[in-house]
Design an enzyme around this catalytic site. Sequence first.
Site, PDB file in Angstrom:
ATOM      1  N   GLU A 219      38.815  34.020  42.748  1.00 50.30           N
ATOM      2  CA  GLU A 219      40.023  33.359  43.211  1.00 50.30           C
ATOM      3  C   GLU A 219      41.252  34.034  42.598  1.00 50.30           C
ATOM      4  O   GLU A 219      41.249  34.369  41.412  1.00 50.30           O
ATOM      5  CB  GLU A 219      39.952  31.892  42.770  1.00 50.30           C
ATOM      6  CG  GLU A 219      41.048  30.991  43.223  1.00 50.30           C
ATOM      7  CD  GLU A 219      40.850  29.582  42.669  1.00 50.30           C
ATOM      8  OE1 GLU A 219      41.579  28.694  43.123  1.00 50.30           O
ATOM      9  OE2 GLU A 219      39.997  29.380  41.773  1.00 50.30           O
TER      10      GLU A 219
ATOM     11  N   ASP B 227      40.683  32.780  48.232  1.00 53.28           N
ATOM     12  CA  ASP B 227      39.480  32.166  47.686  1.00 53.28           C
ATOM     13  C   ASP B 227      38.284  32.780  48.400  1.00 53.28           C
ATOM     14  O   ASP B 227      38.104  32.594  49.608  1.00 53.28           O
ATOM     15  CB  ASP B 227      39.528  30.651  47.912  1.00 53.28           C
ATOM     16  CG  ASP B 227      38.476  29.910  47.111  1.00 53.28           C
ATOM     17  OD1 ASP B 227      37.685  30.572  46.412  1.00 53.28           O
ATOM     18  OD2 ASP B 227      38.441  28.669  47.190  1.00 53.28           O
TER      19      ASP B 227
END
Length: 398
Positions: free
Chosen positions: A105, A9
């Site tokens: 992500e 992330d």
Amino acid sequence: MEQLYFHVDLDAFFASVEQCDNPEYRGKPVIVGAAPGHRGVVSTCSYEARAFGVHSAMPISEAYKRCPKGIYLPVRMRRYAEMSRRIMAIFSDFTPDVLQLSIDEALLTMTGTARLWGEPDRAAAMIKRRVAEDTGLTGSIGASANKYVAKIASGLRKPDGYLLVPEGGEREFMRALPLAKLWGAGEKTQANLCAAGISTIEALQHVSLSILESKFGKAGAAFLHSAALGQDPGIFAGEAKSSSMSAERTFERDTTDRESVRDVLRRIADELAARMCEDDVWSCTLGLKLRYGDFTSITRQTTRQDPYAAADEIFQDACDLLEKNWAAGVPIRLVGAGLHNLQKGAFRQGSLFGCEGERAEDARRAVQEISRKGKGTLVRAKFLEPEARARGGGGPRK
């Protein structure tokens, strides 16, 4: 570990890109999204802005109240997509199995890569170092034998962190977390759990599936039971990147507000258009995904004769699917959209955003710079009071 997944992330992605491109913004509160004085929400904000209580999806008016001296910037989706593409290419150097979940992500299947990159700690450090050296950005990595736990782990060490949950330790890992960290269980679900006397993940682990089904239905119970035990509830499933691209957002709390959902779809449409342009692909098929408050999900799609040529076209068709498939008053937990059956190569001349989109972006940046330097405040005519429009005037200045 027999199975190994990394959930990566990127940290405050949009704001971090802006700080990399504009060194004078580093160390300052940067808020990317709608401009103050306009309707809209925060897309991403820097960690400096978060210190003021600003967060993603917050109405821009509230963000401005909390951080009036912040640097407010428009979304530059094409630039973010360019950086995302570079980072996804880095991930592909470490594993051929990269599932891009959104622009910032991704899930990396690292099973069987130990001979190449060593143990998980070493592999994660190499990936983070490559990203930092090649782009100047940072990301947080969660590592686990299943995708769901890896997702939760990456969020516990932000920014620029790493956390490994050993195989076999998933249940213990989940037991130590507060109920608020049960990713995918919204505020209403957590309130219902607490009302039923289940106030911790540890307590949830001891509730039978049949009891959960009586309170949350089959789909909700299956999710809660698996998630609490640290098992993969199967929410991260997608087609190979070569044939599909998609993005989705989970709301902090279940919502029935159509404007909020449309705002999210607008950002997803911009993201998909930018990624399509960067990857030099096109598609005629758009899919919409909705997950309701009771955890049931539906997917719907539409196919048009001509390929999608602009973010506005993606947005409009996504909204049409939304209106046809979302009954008023039914809370939504998650919304997503994707382009399917991707084909390589340009289908026509022109940009997915068009010259007008680029000029509008440049104009907005110019307006922001004028405001930052204290030379006045400019707003769109439609946001002026009726009497100001009638006299052709520009409203108050400061």
